[in-house]
Design a protein around this motif. Structure first.
Motif, PDB file in Angstrom:
ATOM      1  N   GLU A  67      10.084 -10.294 -27.255  1.00  0.00           N
ATOM      2  CA  GLU A  67      11.387 -10.867 -27.601  1.00  0.00           C
ATOM      3  C   GLU A  67      12.480 -10.284 -26.712  1.00  0.00           C
ATOM      4  O   GLU A  67      13.346 -11.019 -26.224  1.00  0.00           O
ATOM      5  N   GLN A  68      12.456  -8.967 -26.513  1.00  0.00           N
ATOM      6  CA  GLN A  68      13.455  -8.314 -25.662  1.00  0.00           C
ATOM      7  C   GLN A  68      13.348  -8.819 -24.225  1.00  0.00           C
ATOM      8  O   GLN A  68      14.355  -9.095 -23.582  1.00  0.00           O
ATOM      9  N   PHE A  69      12.129  -8.926 -23.717  1.00  0.00           N
ATOM     10  CA  PHE A  69      11.926  -9.418 -22.354  1.00  0.00           C
ATOM     11  C   PHE A  69      12.526 -10.806 -22.198  1.00  0.00           C
ATOM     12  O   PHE A  69      13.231 -11.081 -21.226  1.00  0.00           O
ATOM     13  N   ASN A  70      12.249 -11.672 -23.158  1.00  0.00           N
ATOM     14  CA  ASN A  70      12.757 -13.044 -23.087  1.00  0.00           C
ATOM     15  C   ASN A  70      14.272 -13.122 -23.227  1.00  0.00           C
ATOM     16  O   ASN A  70      14.880 -14.091 -22.782  1.00  0.00           O
ATOM     17  N   ARG A  71      14.883 -12.112 -23.818  1.00  0.00           N
ATOM     18  CA  ARG A  71      16.339 -12.076 -23.961  1.00  0.00           C
ATOM     19  C   ARG A  71      17.019 -11.343 -22.802  1.00  0.00           C
ATOM     20  O   ARG A  71      18.090 -11.736 -22.373  1.00  0.00           O
ATOM     21  N   GLN A  72      16.429 -10.261 -22.344  1.00  0.00           N
ATOM     22  CA  GLN A  72      17.122  -9.365 -21.428  1.00  0.00           C
ATOM     23  C   GLN A  72      16.614  -9.395 -19.979  1.00  0.00           C
ATOM     24  O   GLN A  72      17.371  -9.076 -19.073  1.00  0.00           O
ATOM     25  N   CYS A  73      15.357  -9.705 -19.762  1.00  0.00           N
ATOM     26  CA  CYS A  73      14.748  -9.455 -18.452  1.00  0.00           C
ATOM     27  C   CYS A  73      14.452 -10.703 -17.631  1.00  0.00           C
ATOM     28  O   CYS A  73      14.357 -10.625 -16.404  1.00  0.00           O
ATOM     29  N   VAL A  74      14.289 -11.846 -18.290  1.00  0.00           N
ATOM     30  CA  VAL A  74      13.839 -13.051 -17.589  1.00  0.00           C
ATOM     31  C   VAL A  74      14.817 -13.555 -16.537  1.00  0.00           C
ATOM     32  O   VAL A  74      14.417 -14.285 -15.637  1.00  0.00           O
ATOM     33  N   VAL A  84       6.658 -11.978 -14.668  1.00  0.00           N
ATOM     34  CA  VAL A  84       5.346 -11.353 -14.741  1.00  0.00           C
ATOM     35  C   VAL A  84       4.378 -12.420 -14.257  1.00  0.00           C
ATOM     36  O   VAL A  84       4.143 -13.414 -14.944  1.00  0.00           O
ATOM     37  N   ALA A  85       3.875 -12.243 -13.040  1.00  0.00           N
ATOM     38  CA  ALA A  85       2.958 -13.212 -12.439  1.00  0.00           C
ATOM     39  C   ALA A  85       1.737 -12.468 -11.920  1.00  0.00           C
ATOM     40  O   ALA A  85       1.874 -11.451 -11.238  1.00  0.00           O
ATOM     41  N   ASP A  86       0.547 -12.976 -12.230  1.00  0.00           N
ATOM     42  CA  ASP A  86      -0.678 -12.296 -11.805  1.00  0.00           C
ATOM     43  C   ASP A  86      -0.926 -12.501 -10.312  1.00  0.00           C
ATOM     44  O   ASP A  86      -0.139 -13.164  -9.615  1.00  0.00           O
ATOM     45  N   ALA A  87      -2.028 -11.949  -9.825  1.00  0.00           N
ATOM     46  CA  ALA A  87      -2.342 -11.986  -8.392  1.00  0.00           C
ATOM     47  C   ALA A  87      -2.484 -13.406  -7.849  1.00  0.00           C
ATOM     48  O   ALA A  87      -2.212 -13.649  -6.675  1.00  0.00           O
ATOM     49  N   SER A  88      -2.874 -14.347  -8.705  1.00  0.00           N
ATOM     50  CA  SER A  88      -3.002 -15.733  -8.257  1.00  0.00           C
ATOM     51  C   SER A  88      -1.662 -16.469  -8.252  1.00  0.00           C
ATOM     52  O   SER A  88      -1.592 -17.607  -7.818  1.00  0.00           O
ATOM     53  N   ALA A 114       4.847 -14.542 -17.862  1.00  0.00           N
ATOM     54  CA  ALA A 114       6.063 -14.309 -18.644  1.00  0.00           C
ATOM     55  C   ALA A 114       7.248 -14.453 -17.703  1.00  0.00           C
ATOM     56  O   ALA A 114       7.178 -14.127 -16.524  1.00  0.00           O
ATOM     57  N   GLY A 115       8.336 -14.930 -18.236  1.00  0.00           N
ATOM     58  CA  GLY A 115       9.534 -15.114 -17.419  1.00  0.00           C
ATOM     59  C   GLY A 115       9.637 -16.522 -16.892  1.00  0.00           C
ATOM     60  O   GLY A 115       8.845 -17.394 -17.227  1.00  0.00           O
ATOM     61  N   ARG A 116      10.628 -16.697 -16.017  1.00  0.00           N
ATOM     62  CA  ARG A 116      10.909 -18.026 -15.485  1.00  0.00           C
ATOM     63  C   ARG A 116      10.840 -18.051 -13.971  1.00  0.00           C
ATOM     64  O   ARG A 116      11.601 -18.742 -13.308  1.00  0.00           O
ATOM     65  N   ASN A 117       9.984 -17.231 -13.412  1.00  0.00           N
ATOM     66  CA  ASN A 117       9.801 -17.187 -11.961  1.00  0.00           C
ATOM     67  C   ASN A 117      11.033 -16.660 -11.233  1.00  0.00           C
ATOM     68  O   ASN A 117      11.295 -17.020 -10.100  1.00  0.00           O
ATOM     69  N   ALA A 118      11.809 -15.798 -11.889  1.00  0.00           N
ATOM     70  CA  ALA A 118      12.977 -15.176 -11.276  1.00  0.00           C
ATOM     71  C   ALA A 118      12.531 -14.221 -10.169  1.00  0.00           C
ATOM     72  O   ALA A 118      11.435 -13.671 -10.220  1.00  0.00           O
ATOM     73  N   ARG A 119      13.377 -13.989  -9.193  1.00  0.00           N
ATOM     74  CA  ARG A 119      13.003 -13.143  -8.057  1.00  0.00           C
ATOM     75  C   ARG A 119      14.043 -12.078  -7.713  1.00  0.00           C
ATOM     76  O   ARG A 119      13.939 -11.415  -6.699  1.00  0.00           O
ATOM     77  N   THR A 120      15.053 -11.895  -8.549  1.00  0.00           N
ATOM     78  CA  THR A 120      16.057 -10.870  -8.264  1.00  0.00           C
ATOM     79  C   THR A 120      15.432  -9.491  -8.352  1.00  0.00           C
ATOM     80  O   THR A 120      15.687  -8.627  -7.521  1.00  0.00           O
ATOM     81  N   GLY A 121      14.623  -9.265  -9.372  1.00  0.00           N
ATOM     82  CA  GLY A 121      13.917  -8.001  -9.550  1.00  0.00           C
ATOM     83  C   GLY A 121      12.463  -8.184  -9.188  1.00  0.00           C
ATOM     84  O   GLY A 121      11.980  -9.300  -9.030  1.00  0.00           O
ATOM     85  N   TYR A 177       5.152  -4.160 -24.264  1.00  0.00           N
ATOM     86  CA  TYR A 177       4.863  -5.553 -23.912  1.00  0.00           C
ATOM     87  C   TYR A 177       4.354  -5.655 -22.476  1.00  0.00           C
ATOM     88  O   TYR A 177       3.315  -6.277 -22.219  1.00  0.00           O
ATOM     89  N   LEU A 178       5.039  -5.037 -21.554  1.00  0.00           N
ATOM     90  CA  LEU A 178       4.633  -5.137 -20.149  1.00  0.00           C
ATOM     91  C   LEU A 178       3.282  -4.474 -19.900  1.00  0.00           C
ATOM     92  O   LEU A 178       2.537  -4.899 -19.013  1.00  0.00           O
TER      93      LEU A 178
END
Length: 148
Positions: free
Chosen positions: A34-41, A46-50, A55-62, A140-141
């Motif tokens: 819940e915190q990730f979806n509110r604060q970090c996305v 969070v994208a695997d090797a493939s 998790a997230g919306r494909n953001a690239r700032t961090g 969570y992470l």
């Protein structure tokens, strides 16, 4: 009480998977989601090797936070980290529950204290206000373990 029982069962059952000592010991992964979806996305994914976004919306700032538990600090390829995080990574410092919680609560302050360098600065502008939320985020992470 039910939440505690579920968390305790998860901790016991997942102990072998996190035998390297990078497991979350305090946080609640569901609350962390819940915190990730509110604060970090807004900044992180969070994208695997493939490349599948878990998790997230494909953001690239961090940097990508996949496999952060136990990963060397400042080691996501092609991400431009602060000099302080690069220095810690070169020294072999890992993201553990303790380092993560300290960093996300006060990135610049944590770097200055850890490096004993009053000029050190973090690039992450956001700060997690409550320590419990930082532990929840790590829990969570830590569920997104990198394949070995």
């Amino acid at each position: 009480m039910k939440r505690f029982t579920i968390a305790a069962a998860f901790a016991v059952l997942s102990a072998p998977a996190f035998a390297d000592g990078h497991a979350a010991t305090i946080g609640d992964a569901a609350a962390g989601e819940e915190q990730f979806n509110r604060q970090c996305v807004a900044c992180h994914v969070v994208a695997d090797a493939s490349g599948e976004v878990l998790a997230g919306r494909n953001a690239r700032t961090g940097p990508n936070l996949y496999g952060i538990a136990g990963r060397t600090i400042g080691s996501v390829e092609d991400f431009r980290y602060s000099d302080g995080l690069i220095e810690l990574g070169e020294a072999g410092t890992l993201w553990t529950e303790e380092t993560f919680v300290g960093y996300v609560q006060d990135p610049t302050g944590w770097l200055r204290e850890t490096l004993d360098n009053r000029r050190a600065r973090g690039k992450m502008a956001y700060q997690v206000r409550e320590e419990a939320q930082a532990y929840d985020l790590y829990a969570y992470l830590a569920t997104f373990a990198a394949e070995e």
